[in-house]
Design a protein around this motif. Structure first.
Motif, PDB file in Angstrom:
ATOM      1  N   ALA A   1       1.614  -1.498   0.032  1.00 25.87           N
ATOM      2  CA  ALA A   1      -0.328  -0.270   0.266  1.00 25.87           C
ATOM      3  C   ALA A   1       0.544   1.502   0.218  1.00 25.87           C
ATOM      4  O   ALA A   1      -0.115   2.282  -0.669  1.00 25.87           O
ATOM      5  N   ILE A   2       2.395   0.801   0.609  1.00 20.39           N
ATOM      6  CA  ILE A   2       2.403   2.644   0.899  1.00 20.39           C
ATOM      7  C   ILE A   2       3.109   2.857  -0.991  1.00 20.39           C
ATOM      8  O   ILE A   2       3.437   3.795  -0.907  1.00 20.39           O
ATOM      9  N   LEU A   3       3.809   2.141  -1.140  1.00 14.58           N
ATOM     10  CA  LEU A   3       4.190   1.922  -2.395  1.00 14.58           C
ATOM     11  C   LEU A   3       3.413   2.137  -3.454  1.00 14.58           C
ATOM     12  O   LEU A   3       3.492   2.998  -4.693  1.00 14.58           O
ATOM     13  N   TYR A   4       1.941   1.447  -3.429  1.00 18.11           N
ATOM     14  CA  TYR A   4       0.958   2.141  -4.652  1.00 18.11           C
ATOM     15  C   TYR A   4       1.228   4.444  -3.937  1.00 18.11           C
ATOM     16  O   TYR A   4       0.873   4.691  -5.332  1.00 18.11           O
ATOM     17  N   LEU A   5       1.190   4.178  -2.844  1.00 19.61           N
ATOM     18  CA  LEU A   5       0.570   6.087  -2.327  1.00 19.61           C
ATOM     19  C   LEU A   5       1.967   6.194  -2.954  1.00 19.61           C
ATOM     20  O   LEU A   5       1.967   7.723  -3.234  1.00 19.61           O
ATOM     21  N   ALA A   6       2.922   5.861  -3.124  1.00 15.55           N
ATOM     22  CA  ALA A   6       4.653   6.775  -2.912  1.00 15.55           C
ATOM     23  C   ALA A   6       3.998   7.153  -5.423  1.00 15.55           C
ATOM     24  O   ALA A   6       4.724   7.623  -4.953  1.00 15.55           O
ATOM     25  N   LEU A   7       4.067   6.097  -5.456  1.00 18.66           N
ATOM     26  CA  LEU A   7       3.828   6.129  -7.041  1.00 18.66           C
ATOM     27  C   LEU A   7       2.790   6.833  -6.622  1.00 18.66           C
ATOM     28  O   LEU A   7       2.996   7.575  -8.221  1.00 18.66           O
ATOM     29  N   GLY A   8       1.425   6.690  -6.570  1.00 18.32           N
ATOM     30  CA  GLY A   8       0.814   8.071  -7.288  1.00 18.32           C
ATOM     31  C   GLY A   8       0.867   8.879  -6.353  1.00 18.32           C
ATOM     32  O   GLY A   8       0.573   9.663  -7.316  1.00 18.32           O
ATOM     33  N   ALA A   9       1.153   9.082  -6.031  1.00 19.30           N
ATOM     34  CA  ALA A   9       2.022  10.993  -5.145  1.00 19.30           C
ATOM     35  C   ALA A   9       3.049  11.197  -6.194  1.00 19.30           C
ATOM     36  O   ALA A   9       2.810  12.288  -6.874  1.00 19.30           O
ATOM     37  N   VAL A  10       3.730  10.346  -6.852  1.00 19.23           N
ATOM     38  CA  VAL A  10       4.698  11.281  -7.648  1.00 19.23           C
ATOM     39  C   VAL A  10       3.941  11.676  -9.075  1.00 19.23           C
ATOM     40  O   VAL A  10       4.996  12.450  -9.812  1.00 19.23           O
ATOM     41  N   LEU A  11       3.124  10.458  -9.797  1.00 20.80           N
ATOM     42  CA  LEU A  11       2.550  10.828 -10.738  1.00 20.80           C
ATOM     43  C   LEU A  11       1.465  11.879 -10.489  1.00 20.80           C
ATOM     44  O   LEU A  11       0.927  12.818 -11.784  1.00 20.80           O
ATOM     45  N   LEU A  12       0.640  12.054  -9.428  1.00 17.92           N
ATOM     46  CA  LEU A  12      -0.004  13.391  -9.323  1.00 17.92           C
ATOM     47  C   LEU A  12       1.205  14.854  -9.594  1.00 17.92           C
ATOM     48  O   LEU A  12       0.529  15.692  -9.791  1.00 17.92           O
ATOM     49  N   PHE A  13       2.303  14.379  -8.123  1.00 24.54           N
ATOM     50  CA  PHE A  13       3.210  15.959  -8.762  1.00 24.54           C
ATOM     51  C   PHE A  13       3.614  15.903 -10.116  1.00 24.54           C
ATOM     52  O   PHE A  13       3.630  16.797 -10.590  1.00 24.54           O
ATOM     53  N   LEU A  14       3.728  14.854 -10.158  1.00 27.31           N
ATOM     54  CA  LEU A  14       4.472  15.071 -11.617  1.00 27.31           C
ATOM     55  C   LEU A  14       3.352  15.879 -12.748  1.00 27.31           C
ATOM     56  O   LEU A  14       3.300  16.733 -13.222  1.00 27.31           O
ATOM     57  N   GLY A  15       2.076  15.356 -12.793  1.00 27.76           N
ATOM     58  CA  GLY A  15       0.958  16.287 -13.972  1.00 27.76           C
ATOM     59  C   GLY A  15       0.756  18.018 -13.155  1.00 27.76           C
ATOM     60  O   GLY A  15       1.207  17.907 -13.819  1.00 27.76           O
ATOM     61  N   THR A  16       0.864  17.763 -11.288  1.00 25.68           N
ATOM     62  CA  THR A  16       0.735  19.177 -11.341  1.00 25.68           C
ATOM     63  C   THR A  16       2.166  20.538 -12.001  1.00 25.68           C
ATOM     64  O   THR A  16       1.973  21.181 -12.175  1.00 25.68           O
ATOM     65  N   VAL A  17       3.549  19.496 -11.941  1.00 22.46           N
ATOM     66  CA  VAL A  17       4.411  20.159 -12.178  1.00 22.46           C
ATOM     67  C   VAL A  17       4.222  20.405 -13.624  1.00 22.46           C
ATOM     68  O   VAL A  17       4.943  21.367 -13.905  1.00 22.46           O
ATOM     69  N   ILE A  18       4.005  19.688 -14.565  1.00 22.18           N
ATOM     70  CA  ILE A  18       3.741  19.710 -16.165  1.00 22.18           C
ATOM     71  C   ILE A  18       2.488  20.754 -16.110  1.00 22.18           C
ATOM     72  O   ILE A  18       2.672  21.710 -16.667  1.00 22.18           O
ATOM     73  N   PHE A  19       1.585  20.761 -15.446  1.00 24.18           N
ATOM     74  CA  PHE A  19       0.242  21.473 -15.836  1.00 24.18           C
ATOM     75  C   PHE A  19       0.538  23.165 -15.481  1.00 24.18           C
ATOM     76  O   PHE A  19       0.692  23.793 -15.755  1.00 24.18           O
ATOM     77  N   ARG A  20       1.466  23.241 -13.987  1.00 18.63           N
ATOM     78  CA  ARG A  20       1.429  24.504 -13.817  1.00 18.63           C
ATOM     79  C   ARG A  20       3.413  25.168 -14.301  1.00 18.63           C
ATOM     80  O   ARG A  20       3.403  26.257 -14.539  1.00 18.63           O
ATOM     81  N   ASP A  21       3.574  24.459 -15.374  1.00 18.28           N
ATOM     82  CA  ASP A  21       4.679  24.789 -16.225  1.00 18.28           C
ATOM     83  C   ASP A  21       3.928  26.093 -17.319  1.00 18.28           C
ATOM     84  O   ASP A  21       5.120  26.879 -17.825  1.00 18.28           O
ATOM     85  N   ASN A  22       2.850  25.911 -17.806  1.00 17.94           N
ATOM     86  CA  ASN A  22       2.802  26.328 -18.972  1.00 17.94           C
ATOM     87  C   ASN A  22       1.057  26.215 -19.100  1.00 17.94           C
ATOM     88  O   ASN A  22       0.509  25.024 -19.685  1.00 17.94           O
ATOM     89  N   ILE A  23       0.679  26.751 -18.479  1.00 18.80           N
ATOM     90  CA  ILE A  23      -1.389  26.375 -18.192  1.00 18.80           C
ATOM     91  C   ILE A  23      -1.525  26.410 -19.253  1.00 18.80           C
ATOM     92  O   ILE A  23      -2.676  26.014 -20.042  1.00 18.80           O
TER      93      ILE A  23
END
Length: 183
Positions: A1-23
């Motif tokens: 469960a911790i690995l799933y949560l960490a992987l999901g958090a990384v994907l959500l973080f990457l999505g946020t970074v890409i979105f904020r880069d150029n909205i």
């Protein structure tokens, strides 16, 4: 469960970074949303495994909160949309701007089907009456209701077993669209 949560958090973080880069960039918005949906799967799986480890999230016995797990499957149409706008936008996306929303219809139907029919075994218990005459009158309706619930259960089980094929078709279409975009 911790690995799933960490992987999901990384994907959500990457999505946020890409979105904020150029909205304003469509590619960034589509990519961010694709990563967001991809991150939902592991996050919901981790939360579900933590709340009730005995409940399998991807089974037809899931209750409403666990049915939200299927929201991650919107990743597949978003992947196809990404393939249609990256590295260059395909002509049909520019020509039919509203048509790109149609690729989400099968997955939205799938999600709503699973949420509203989270209980896989709908059973018709029949009409309860004390009058044999009323029972005789309601017999055809009772047979129709039993047939309807049987058909609904059959459709539900077929849908659960074979919807993965739709996801594979979306992946194949996305690979084809990416190849066409690179050409």
């Amino acid at each position: 469960a911790i690995l799933y949560l960490a992987l999901g958090a990384v994907l959500l973080f990457l999505g946020t970074v890409i979105f904020r880069d150029n909205i304003r960039s469509r590619v960034n918005r589509v990519t961010a949303l694709m990563l967001f949906f991809a991150g939902l799967g592991p996050v919901f799986a981790a939360v579900g495994a933590t709340l009730d480890p005995r409940t399998a999230l991807a089974t037809s016995t899931a209750t409403f909160p666990y049915s939200l797990f299927y929201l991650w499957e919107l990743f597949f149409p978003q992947l196809l949309l990404f393939a249609c706008v990256f590295p260059v936008e395909h002509a049909w996306v520019a020509r039919y701007p509203r048509a790109r929303h149609l690729i989400f219809v099968p997955h939205l139907f799938h999600f709503l089907w699973l949420v509203f029919f989270a209980r896989p075994s709908l059973r018709w218990s029949g009409f309860a009456s004390d009058s044999p005459f009323l029972d005789t009158l309601l017999l055809p309706l009772d047979v129709l209701m039993r047939l309807f619930t049987y058909s609904l259960n059959l459709l539900f089980s077929i849908h659960l077993r074979f919807f993965s094929f739709i996801n594979l078709l979306y992946i194949a279409a996305a690979v084809w669209a990416l190849r066409a975009g690179y050409r």
